[in-house]
Design a protein around this motif. Structure first.
Motif, PDB file in Angstrom:
ATOM      1  N   ALA A 114       0.867  -1.176   0.000  1.00 48.66           N
ATOM      2  CA  ALA A 114       0.000   0.000   0.000  1.00 48.66           C
ATOM      3  C   ALA A 114       0.905   1.228   0.000  1.00 48.66           C
ATOM      4  O   ALA A 114       1.949   1.221   0.653  1.00 48.66           O
ATOM      5  CB  ALA A 114      -0.878   0.013   1.250  1.00 48.66           C
ATOM      6  N   CYS A 115       0.538   2.253  -0.746  1.00 49.06           N
ATOM      7  CA  CYS A 115       1.413   3.428  -0.817  1.00 49.06           C
ATOM      8  C   CYS A 115       0.599   4.687  -1.089  1.00 49.06           C
ATOM      9  O   CYS A 115      -0.311   4.674  -1.910  1.00 49.06           O
ATOM     10  CB  CYS A 115       2.469   3.237  -1.902  1.00 49.06           C
ATOM     11  N   VAL A 116       0.957   5.741  -0.375  1.00 49.81           N
ATOM     12  CA  VAL A 116       0.249   7.014  -0.553  1.00 49.81           C
ATOM     13  C   VAL A 116       0.856   7.844  -1.685  1.00 49.81           C
ATOM     14  O   VAL A 116       0.305   8.867  -2.067  1.00 49.81           O
ATOM     15  CB  VAL A 116       0.285   7.868   0.743  1.00 49.81           C
ATOM     16  N   ASN A 117       1.979   7.398  -2.236  1.00 48.87           N
ATOM     17  CA  ASN A 117       2.694   8.243  -3.197  1.00 48.87           C
ATOM     18  C   ASN A 117       2.212   8.045  -4.633  1.00 48.87           C
ATOM     19  O   ASN A 117       1.462   7.106  -4.932  1.00 48.87           O
ATOM     20  CB  ASN A 117       4.201   7.982  -3.094  1.00 48.87           C
ATOM     21  N   ASP A 118       2.709   8.905  -5.516  1.00 49.30           N
ATOM     22  CA  ASP A 118       2.195   8.955  -6.888  1.00 49.30           C
ATOM     23  C   ASP A 118       3.295   8.754  -7.934  1.00 49.30           C
ATOM     24  O   ASP A 118       3.201   9.307  -9.029  1.00 49.30           O
ATOM     25  CB  ASP A 118       1.527  10.323  -7.120  1.00 49.30           C
ATOM     26  N   CYS A 119       4.347   7.990  -7.605  1.00 50.33           N
ATOM     27  CA  CYS A 119       5.469   7.844  -8.541  1.00 50.33           C
ATOM     28  C   CYS A 119       4.950   7.229  -9.847  1.00 50.33           C
ATOM     29  O   CYS A 119       4.468   6.084  -9.847  1.00 50.33           O
ATOM     30  CB  CYS A 119       6.558   6.963  -7.938  1.00 50.33           C
ATOM     31  N   GLY A 120       5.047   7.998 -10.925  1.00 54.12           N
ATOM     32  CA  GLY A 120       4.377   7.630 -12.170  1.00 54.12           C
ATOM     33  C   GLY A 120       4.867   6.338 -12.789  1.00 54.12           C
ATOM     34  O   GLY A 120       4.149   5.702 -13.568  1.00 54.12           O
ATOM     35  N   TYR A 121       6.086   5.891 -12.477  1.00 56.33           N
ATOM     36  CA  TYR A 121       6.672   4.687 -13.079  1.00 56.33           C
ATOM     37  C   TYR A 121       6.317   3.435 -12.282  1.00 56.33           C
ATOM     38  O   TYR A 121       6.640   2.325 -12.690  1.00 56.33           O
ATOM     39  CB  TYR A 121       8.204   4.824 -13.126  1.00 56.33           C
ATOM     40  N   CYS A 122       5.686   3.595 -11.112  1.00 55.10           N
ATOM     41  CA  CYS A 122       5.570   2.481 -10.163  1.00 55.10           C
ATOM     42  C   CYS A 122       4.172   1.871 -10.196  1.00 55.10           C
ATOM     43  O   CYS A 122       3.174   2.578  -9.998  1.00 55.10           O
ATOM     44  CB  CYS A 122       5.892   2.980  -8.760  1.00 55.10           C
ATOM     45  N   PRO A 123       4.061   0.564 -10.412  1.00 54.98           N
ATOM     46  CA  PRO A 123       2.740  -0.064 -10.451  1.00 54.98           C
ATOM     47  C   PRO A 123       2.031  -0.067  -9.098  1.00 54.98           C
ATOM     48  O   PRO A 123       0.853  -0.403  -9.027  1.00 54.98           O
ATOM     49  CB  PRO A 123       3.029  -1.494 -10.922  1.00 54.98           C
ATOM     50  N   LEU A 124       2.744   0.319  -8.028  1.00 58.56           N
ATOM     51  CA  LEU A 124       2.118   0.338  -6.700  1.00 58.56           C
ATOM     52  C   LEU A 124       1.644   1.727  -6.290  1.00 58.56           C
ATOM     53  O   LEU A 124       1.180   1.916  -5.157  1.00 58.56           O
ATOM     54  CB  LEU A 124       3.108  -0.177  -5.641  1.00 58.56           C
ATOM     55  N   ARG A 125       1.759   2.711  -7.184  1.00 55.12           N
ATOM     56  CA  ARG A 125       1.341   4.069  -6.809  1.00 55.12           C
ATOM     57  C   ARG A 125      -0.123   4.059  -6.372  1.00 55.12           C
ATOM     58  O   ARG A 125      -0.886   3.155  -6.747  1.00 55.12           O
ATOM     59  CB  ARG A 125       1.594   5.040  -7.969  1.00 55.12           C
ATOM     60  N   ALA A 126      -0.485   5.092  -5.606  1.00 56.32           N
ATOM     61  CA  ALA A 126      -1.772   5.078  -4.887  1.00 56.32           C
ATOM     62  C   ALA A 126      -2.975   4.834  -5.787  1.00 56.32           C
ATOM     63  O   ALA A 126      -3.948   4.210  -5.365  1.00 56.32           O
ATOM     64  CB  ALA A 126      -1.934   6.396  -4.137  1.00 56.32           C
ATOM     65  N   SER A 129       9.252  -1.272   1.715  1.00 59.63           N
ATOM     66  CA  SER A 129       7.821  -1.074   1.942  1.00 59.63           C
ATOM     67  C   SER A 129       7.299   0.070   1.094  1.00 59.63           C
ATOM     68  O   SER A 129       8.046   1.003   0.774  1.00 59.63           O
ATOM     69  CB  SER A 129       7.575  -0.749   3.422  1.00 59.63           C
ATOM     70  N   GLY A 130       6.031   0.009   0.744  1.00 62.93           N
ATOM     71  CA  GLY A 130       5.344   1.190   0.254  1.00 62.93           C
ATOM     72  C   GLY A 130       5.187   2.152   1.432  1.00 62.93           C
ATOM     73  O   GLY A 130       5.474   1.800   2.580  1.00 62.93           O
ATOM     74  N   VAL A 131       4.749   3.358   1.129  1.00 65.09           N
ATOM     75  CA  VAL A 131       4.627   4.353   2.196  1.00 65.09           C
ATOM     76  C   VAL A 131       3.188   4.345   2.716  1.00 65.09           C
ATOM     77  O   VAL A 131       2.270   4.805   2.053  1.00 65.09           O
ATOM     78  CB  VAL A 131       5.011   5.764   1.688  1.00 65.09           C
ATOM     79  N   CYS A 132       3.017   3.758   3.921  1.00 66.75           N
ATOM     80  CA  CYS A 132       1.688   3.732   4.547  1.00 66.75           C
ATOM     81  C   CYS A 132       1.721   4.789   5.639  1.00 66.75           C
ATOM     82  O   CYS A 132       2.520   4.681   6.570  1.00 66.75           O
ATOM     83  CB  CYS A 132       1.412   2.393   5.212  1.00 66.75           C
ATOM     84  N   GLY A 188       4.074  14.431  -5.848  1.00 71.68           N
ATOM     85  CA  GLY A 188       3.918  14.386  -4.394  1.00 71.68           C
ATOM     86  C   GLY A 188       5.236  14.421  -3.648  1.00 71.68           C
ATOM     87  O   GLY A 188       5.299  14.887  -2.505  1.00 71.68           O
ATOM     88  N   LYS A 189       6.298  13.910  -4.269  1.00 75.80           N
ATOM     89  CA  LYS A 189       7.587  13.870  -3.580  1.00 75.80           C
ATOM     90  C   LYS A 189       8.443  15.038  -4.046  1.00 75.80           C
ATOM     91  O   LYS A 189       8.396  15.442  -5.203  1.00 75.80           O
ATOM     92  CB  LYS A 189       8.313  12.546  -3.879  1.00 75.80           C
ATOM     93  N   ASP A 190       9.235  15.541  -3.120  1.00 78.56           N
ATOM     94  CA  ASP A 190      10.139  16.642  -3.430  1.00 78.56           C
ATOM     95  C   ASP A 190      11.560  16.073  -3.530  1.00 78.56           C
ATOM     96  O   ASP A 190      12.057  15.481  -2.573  1.00 78.56           O
ATOM     97  CB  ASP A 190      10.047  17.692  -2.319  1.00 78.56           C
TER      98      ASP A 190
HETATM   99  S1  SF4 Z   1       6.037   2.095  -3.598  1.00 78.78           S
HETATM  100 FE1  SF4 Z   1       7.799   3.498  -3.683  1.00 78.78          FE
HETATM  101  S2  SF4 Z   1       8.113   3.905  -5.875  1.00 78.78           S
HETATM  102 FE2  SF4 Z   1       6.029   3.017  -5.621  1.00 78.78          FE
HETATM  103  S3  SF4 Z   1       4.641   4.788  -5.456  1.00 78.78           S
HETATM  104 FE3  SF4 Z   1       5.236   4.173  -3.379  1.00 78.78          FE
HETATM  105  S4  SF4 Z   1       7.036   5.468  -2.890  1.00 78.78           S
HETATM  106 FE4  SF4 Z   1       6.732   5.541  -5.108  1.00 78.78          FE
END
Ligand code: SF4
Length: 392
Positions: free
Chosen positions: A79-91, A125-128, A196-198
């Motif tokens: 689970a992740c709150v972030n929006d990294c465009g390349y990552c299949p786990l983005r929120a 881990s994703g960012v929870c 979302g990330k700086d």
């Molecule tokens: S798991 Fe990591 S790379 Fe993927 S959206 Fe979350 S912070 Fe970004």
């Protein structure tokens, strides 16, 4: 998230059974595959070794010191709150989300460690919630192993982007290796990957903190520090990547930098990497060239500004960088195999550390090297040296 509610076609609510620890581990370890910052194998041979083990969470690895073995590699949560465009786990994706408790990961790891199937643990881990609350769960996992179970072996802890200095220091007390993925070179390129990330606050500042705390003579100098670029997701050039690599090695003393070619189809549709016309095979060749340059920087005493680039700032896809450097420096050659020092010999295309070691050993014995055949089997690689050496 332990259970998933779906609408039922017969009018009763459908409650999915909670996932077992093994099932969660299977999902979470699969999702950790995109992280190469421990050199978890991605070659065909490594993939075969991985499937041979039967357990998908066991990864063959090459460590920063060159050692090989198997790691249990997993996320604590995808689970992740972030929006990294390349990552299949983005929120905003539909990935199946689940979470393991630190105690569950520690127990699973000890089971594999005690049966000698793995020598160490890689945990991310994703960012929870906040970066530091995710860090606390990673730290707790390592703490159970180190303090309660007295495990003295290899633990690789990911540092979550945006982690505080306090959380980083807690992780360094427990880890053998830490890594925070830098992802790309520079804030302008990073802004195309994540809103979302700086870049400076969440990525560069913690990498600098780790660099300071793991430098020679610093309190955690025993801890290895690595990072990873995702290549081709943004619009970064190789010149920009190499400039960052030079700084990471020279000023922050990282042990290894890994490169991961962006896998098209996993990211946000508006990502530069999704819209690029570069073929997947050219992107993989670019990744390979970056690894070749990485070797030249770490093991051959090249500096980043010596690496030949084309007018757009990219490495050649057709010719390896050492060969291109040699072609651009005819005055440096021929190198006299019986007189040149180690670092001059290592500049010769086709001569690596092994071949140069044999040349130096022969000379130390008071013997001369009269041909490349004295150095080894003259195949495609060693044969490249022919036009660049003499034996006077
Ligand atoms: S798991 Fe990591 S790379 Fe993927 S959206 Fe979350 S912070 Fe970004």
């Amino acid at each position: 998230m332990n259970s998933i509610k779906k609408p039922s076609i017969i009018g009763y609510p459908y409650i999915a059974r909670p996932l077992s620890v093994e099932k969660k581990l299977s999902i979470l370890s699969q999702d950790s595959q995109y992280d190469l910052a421990c050199a978890c194998g991605s070659s065909a041979d490594d993939r075969r070794k991985r499937s041979d083990t039967g357990d998908r969470w066991i990864y063959p690895v090459t460590l920063p010191d060159g050692g090989r073995g198997f790691l249990l590699k997993t996320l604590l949560s995808n689970a992740c709150v972030n929006d990294c465009g390349y990552c299949p786990l983005r929120a905003d994706t539909n990935a199946q989300r689940c979470t393991l408790e630190p105690e569950q990961v520690a127990r699973m790891f000890l089971h594999y460690y005690r049966s000698k199937r793995v020598f160490g643990l890689f945990v991310s881990s994703g960012v929870c919630g906040s970066p530091d609350s995710s860090m606390q769960r990673l730290i707790e996992t390592a703490s159970i192993l180190r303090k309660r179970e007295h495990f003295k072996g290899y633990i690789h802890l990911k540092i979550i982007p945006g982690a505080s200095d306090t959380a980083i220091e807690e992780a360094l007390k427990l880890a053998s290796t830490v890594s925070l993925n830098i992802e790309t070179a520079g804030a302008p390129n990073f802004s195309k990957l994540s809103k979302g990330k700086d870049y400076l606050r969440d990525i560069i500042r913690p990498i600098q903190t780790i660099g300071r705390l793991t430098a020679k003579g610093a309190p955690y100098s025993r801890v290895k520090h690595t990072t990873q670029f995702v290549v081709g997701a943004s619009t970064e050039t190789d010149r920009e990547l190499l400039s960052y690599c030079g700084g990471l090695y020279d000023r922050l003393h990282l042990q290894r930098i890994y490169f991961s070619a962006y896998q098209r189809g996993l990211g946000r549709p508006d990502l530069p990497g999704e819209q690029s016309t570069v073929s997947s095979s050219d992107l993989l060749t670019r990744e390979h060239r970056l690894y070749q340059v990485d070797f030249l920087l770490r093991k051959y005493r090249f500096s980043a500004d010596e690496i030949p680039l084309d007018s757009r700032g990219f490495l050649s896809l057709t010719t390896d960088p050492k060969q291109l450097w040699a072609r651009a420096h005819p005055g440096f050659f021929p190198v006299n195999v019986n007189k040149a020092d180690k670092w001059e010999l290592l500049r010769v295309p086709g001569l690596g550390h092994q071949a140069v070691g044999r040349i130096l050993a022969t000379r130390k014995d008071g013997r001369r090297v009269n041909s490349l055949e004295n150095v080894g089997t003259v195949g495609k690689v060693l044969g490249r040296a022919r036009e660049y050496v003499c034996f006077g």
